[in-house]
Motif scaffolding. Structure first.
Motif, PDB file in Angstrom:
ATOM      1  N   PHE A   1       2.111  12.554   4.606  1.00  0.00           N
ATOM      2  CA  PHE A   1       1.944  11.902   3.302  1.00  0.00           C
ATOM      3  C   PHE A   1       2.563  12.715   2.155  1.00  0.00           C
ATOM      4  N   ALA A   2       3.078  13.918   2.480  1.00  0.00           N
ATOM      5  CA  ALA A   2       3.807  14.700   1.468  1.00  0.00           C
ATOM      6  C   ALA A   2       5.313  14.567   1.667  1.00  0.00           C
ATOM      7  N   SER A   3       5.729  14.063   2.838  1.00  0.00           N
ATOM      8  CA  SER A   3       7.151  14.047   3.184  1.00  0.00           C
ATOM      9  C   SER A   3       7.846  12.802   2.629  1.00  0.00           C
ATOM     10  N   LYS A   4       8.901  13.028   1.845  1.00  0.00           N
ATOM     11  CA  LYS A   4       9.679  11.900   1.306  1.00  0.00           C
ATOM     12  C   LYS A   4      10.536  11.269   2.403  1.00  0.00           C
ATOM     13  N   SER A   5      11.059  12.105   3.332  1.00  0.00           N
ATOM     14  CA  SER A   5      11.962  11.562   4.351  1.00  0.00           C
ATOM     15  C   SER A   5      11.219  10.638   5.319  1.00  0.00           C
TER      16      SER A   5
ATOM     17  N   VAL B   1      -7.320  12.661 -10.737  1.00  0.00           N
ATOM     18  CA  VAL B   1      -6.229  13.137  -9.879  1.00  0.00           C
ATOM     19  C   VAL B   1      -4.963  13.194 -10.734  1.00  0.00           C
ATOM     20  N   SER B   2      -4.166  14.214 -10.510  1.00  0.00           N
ATOM     21  CA  SER B   2      -2.967  14.422 -11.314  1.00  0.00           C
ATOM     22  C   SER B   2      -1.739  14.041 -10.488  1.00  0.00           C
ATOM     23  N   ALA B   3      -1.020  13.001 -10.928  1.00  0.00           N
ATOM     24  CA  ALA B   3       0.119  12.485 -10.156  1.00  0.00           C
ATOM     25  C   ALA B   3       1.418  12.738 -10.922  1.00  0.00           C
ATOM     26  N   ALA B   4       2.413  13.261 -10.213  1.00  0.00           N
ATOM     27  CA  ALA B   4       3.736  13.471 -10.829  1.00  0.00           C
ATOM     28  C   ALA B   4       4.273  12.132 -11.335  1.00  0.00           C
ATOM     29  N   LYS B   5       4.950  12.177 -12.491  1.00  0.00           N
ATOM     30  CA  LYS B   5       5.504  10.927 -13.041  1.00  0.00           C
ATOM     31  C   LYS B   5       6.527  10.316 -12.098  1.00  0.00           C
TER      32      LYS B   5
ATOM     33  N   ALA C   1       6.182  10.230  -8.826  1.00  0.00           N
ATOM     34  CA  ALA C   1       5.555   9.797  -7.567  1.00  0.00           C
ATOM     35  C   ALA C   1       5.459   8.277  -7.517  1.00  0.00           C
ATOM     36  N   ARG C   2       5.866   7.732  -6.393  1.00  0.00           N
ATOM     37  CA  ARG C   2       5.763   6.276  -6.220  1.00  0.00           C
ATOM     38  C   ARG C   2       4.296   5.858  -6.201  1.00  0.00           C
ATOM     39  N   THR C   3       3.444   6.712  -5.676  1.00  0.00           N
ATOM     40  CA  THR C   3       2.012   6.399  -5.636  1.00  0.00           C
ATOM     41  C   THR C   3       1.475   6.102  -7.031  1.00  0.00           C
ATOM     42  N   LEU C   4       1.982   6.814  -8.038  1.00  0.00           N
ATOM     43  CA  LEU C   4       1.521   6.587  -9.417  1.00  0.00           C
ATOM     44  C   LEU C   4       1.792   5.143  -9.854  1.00  0.00           C
TER      45      LEU C   4
ATOM     46  N   VAL D   1       0.863  -1.191   0.000  1.00  0.00           N
ATOM     47  CA  VAL D   1       0.000   0.000   0.000  1.00  0.00           C
ATOM     48  C   VAL D   1       0.896   1.236   0.000  1.00  0.00           C
ATOM     49  N   HIS D   2       0.405   2.292  -0.608  1.00  0.00           N
ATOM     50  CA  HIS D   2       1.155   3.544  -0.627  1.00  0.00           C
ATOM     51  C   HIS D   2       0.167   4.684  -0.810  1.00  0.00           C
ATOM     52  N   GLY D   3       0.628   5.907  -0.608  1.00  0.00           N
ATOM     53  CA  GLY D   3      -0.266   7.048  -0.779  1.00  0.00           C
ATOM     54  C   GLY D   3       0.500   8.340  -0.641  1.00  0.00           C
ATOM     55  N   MET D   4      -0.110   9.409  -1.139  1.00  0.00           N
ATOM     56  CA  MET D   4       0.517  10.744  -1.039  1.00  0.00           C
ATOM     57  C   MET D   4      -0.560  11.819  -0.945  1.00  0.00           C
ATOM     58  N   THR D   5      -0.129  12.964  -0.454  1.00  0.00           N
ATOM     59  CA  THR D   5      -1.008  14.132  -0.354  1.00  0.00           C
ATOM     60  C   THR D   5      -1.173  14.765  -1.735  1.00  0.00           C
ATOM     61  N   VAL D   6      -2.388  15.142  -2.062  1.00  0.00           N
ATOM     62  CA  VAL D   6      -2.637  15.941  -3.279  1.00  0.00           C
ATOM     63  C   VAL D   6      -3.506  17.131  -2.871  1.00  0.00           C
ATOM     64  N   SER D   7      -3.286  18.257  -3.551  1.00  0.00           N
ATOM     65  CA  SER D   7      -4.029  19.449  -3.143  1.00  0.00           C
ATOM     66  C   SER D   7      -5.443  19.426  -3.678  1.00  0.00           C
ATOM     67  N   ASP D   8      -5.606  18.791  -4.790  1.00  0.00           N
ATOM     68  CA  ASP D   8      -6.915  18.934  -5.405  1.00  0.00           C
ATOM     69  C   ASP D   8      -7.142  17.805  -6.396  1.00  0.00           C
TER      70      ASP D   8
ATOM     71  N   GLU E   1       6.892   5.868   7.109  1.00  0.00           N
ATOM     72  CA  GLU E   1       6.027   6.000   8.298  1.00  0.00           C
ATOM     73  C   GLU E   1       4.585   6.351   7.965  1.00  0.00           C
ATOM     74  N   ARG E   2       4.301   6.529   6.670  1.00  0.00           N
ATOM     75  CA  ARG E   2       2.994   7.101   6.316  1.00  0.00           C
ATOM     76  C   ARG E   2       1.803   6.318   6.874  1.00  0.00           C
ATOM     77  N   PHE E   3       1.883   4.985   6.816  1.00  0.00           N
ATOM     78  CA  PHE E   3       0.730   4.195   7.261  1.00  0.00           C
ATOM     79  C   PHE E   3       0.908   3.653   8.685  1.00  0.00           C
TER      80      PHE E   3
HETATM   81  C1  LIG Z   1      -0.707  20.478  -0.298  1.00  0.00           C
HETATM   82  C2  LIG Z   1       0.046  19.512  -1.211  1.00  0.00           C
HETATM   83  C3  LIG Z   1      -0.490  19.158  -2.432  1.00  0.00           C
HETATM   84  C4  LIG Z   1       0.158  18.271  -3.309  1.00  0.00           C
HETATM   85  N1  LIG Z   1      -0.432  17.926  -4.492  1.00  0.00           N
HETATM   86  C5  LIG Z   1       0.163  17.011  -5.318  1.00  0.00           C
HETATM   87  C6  LIG Z   1      -0.464  16.602  -6.542  1.00  0.00           C
HETATM   88  O1  LIG Z   1      -1.574  17.036  -6.902  1.00  0.00           O
HETATM   89  N2  LIG Z   1       0.187  15.659  -7.307  1.00  0.00           N
HETATM   90  C7  LIG Z   1       1.409  15.136  -6.943  1.00  0.00           C
HETATM   91  O2  LIG Z   1       1.949  14.305  -7.684  1.00  0.00           O
HETATM   92  N3  LIG Z   1       2.030  15.523  -5.794  1.00  0.00           N
HETATM   93  C8  LIG Z   1       1.437  16.434  -4.976  1.00  0.00           C
HETATM   94  N4  LIG Z   1       2.049  16.831  -3.795  1.00  0.00           N
HETATM   95  C9  LIG Z   1       3.385  16.304  -3.488  1.00  0.00           C
HETATM   96  C10 LIG Z   1       3.386  14.868  -2.966  1.00  0.00           C
HETATM   97  O3  LIG Z   1       2.517  14.718  -1.839  1.00  0.00           O
HETATM   98  C11 LIG Z   1       4.809  14.477  -2.541  1.00  0.00           C
HETATM   99  O4  LIG Z   1       5.700  14.696  -3.608  1.00  0.00           O
HETATM  100  C12 LIG Z   1       4.910  13.047  -2.053  1.00  0.00           C
HETATM  101  O5  LIG Z   1       6.124  12.899  -1.327  1.00  0.00           O
HETATM  102  C13 LIG Z   1       4.904  12.018  -3.178  1.00  0.00           C
HETATM  103  O6  LIG Z   1       4.993  10.733  -2.592  1.00  0.00           O
HETATM  104  P1  LIG Z   1       5.403   9.397  -3.341  1.00  0.00           P
HETATM  105  O7  LIG Z   1       6.505   9.728  -4.332  1.00  0.00           O
HETATM  106  O8  LIG Z   1       5.871   8.500  -2.233  1.00  0.00           O
HETATM  107  O9  LIG Z   1       4.166   8.892  -4.021  1.00  0.00           O
HETATM  108  C14 LIG Z   1       1.407  17.721  -2.921  1.00  0.00           C
HETATM  109  C15 LIG Z   1       1.948  18.089  -1.676  1.00  0.00           C
HETATM  110  C16 LIG Z   1       1.277  18.973  -0.838  1.00  0.00           C
HETATM  111  C17 LIG Z   1       1.881  19.337   0.510  1.00  0.00           C
END
Ligand SMILES: Cc1cc2nc3c(=O)[nH]c(=O)nc-3n(C[C@H](O)[C@H](O)[C@H](O)COP(=O)(O)O)c2cc1C
Length: 162
Positions: free
Chosen positions: A84-88, A50-54, A56-59, A30-37, A92-94
């Motif tokens: 859930f936004a912190s890489k370091s 949802v838009s995920a950075a290429k 991002a491990r969550t993707l 399982v994995h997850g990350m914070t997204v703003s919108d 610990e996320r879950f």
């Molecule tokens: C408020 C906020 C909004 C964010 N929105 C996004 C987003 O929409 N898409 C995204 O890819 N990352 C977003 N991030 C960044 C990811 O949460 C962050 O890069 C995270 O460490 C990625 O985790 P992963 O690589 O383990 O999946 C956001 C971070 C914050 C604090």
């Protein structure tokens, strides 16, 4: 004149948004990350995007497991948003989080204002991100105030009529 990344970020930071955690599951991982919108895309069928950075491990997990959950955070979940936004602190996320599985198997974040459980319907590359479109299979709504994000800071909602 080309728009600089800083200008672009500053302009989009002027939108007040909610804050969500997107989670995914593939097998036992399982994995997850914070997204703003995220965006609502269609009513019938119910689709969200949802838009995920290429990077991002969550993707990777969303694409492998073909499902994700979107958890709209409550006002008292700032710490979870930061975690859930912190890489370091990725490992610990879950930790200590009492997640539940809904229909698709993606973990649901407890205490969130809304949990949307989604089956992955399509992905589209867009610049340095991938747009993940999910069909909503299950919804849970809790009675809580939402967490709001505006110009790089967390906020809560104050009614303008006092
Ligand atoms: C408020 C906020 C909004 C964010 N929105 C996004 C987003 O929409 N898409 C995204 O890819 N990352 C977003 N991030 C960044 C990811 O949460 C962050 O890069 C995270 O460490 C990625 O985790 P992963 O690589 O383990 O999946 C956001 C971070 C914050 C604090």
């Amino acid at each position: 004149m080309a728009v600089s990344p800083d200008e672009f970020k500053a302009s989009l930071g002027c939108r007040a948004t909610g804050v969500s955690i997107v989670t995914a599951r593939h097998g036992d991982v399982v994995h997850g990350m914070t997204v703003s919108d995220f965006a609502s895309v269609s009513l019938e069928p119910p689709l969200v995007l949802v838009s995920a950075a290429k990077t991002a491990r969550t993707l990777e997990l969303i694409e492998a497991g073909k499902c994700f959950s979107l958890n709209i955070l409550a006002a008292d979940q700032q710490d979870l948003s930061n975690l859930f936004a912190s890489k370091s602190k990725e490992s610990e996320r879950f930790a200590g989080l009492d997640t539940r599985e809904a229909v698709t198997g993606a973990p649901l974040i407890p205490g969130a204002k809304v949990n949307l459980d989604c089956a992955l319907a399509a992905t589209h590359e867009a610049g340095d991100h991938v747009l993940c479109i999910g069909q909503v299979e299950h919804v849970e709504i809790q009675d809580a105030e939402p967490l709001v994000y505006y110009q790089g800071r967390y906020r809560d909602l104050t009614p303008i009529d006092g």
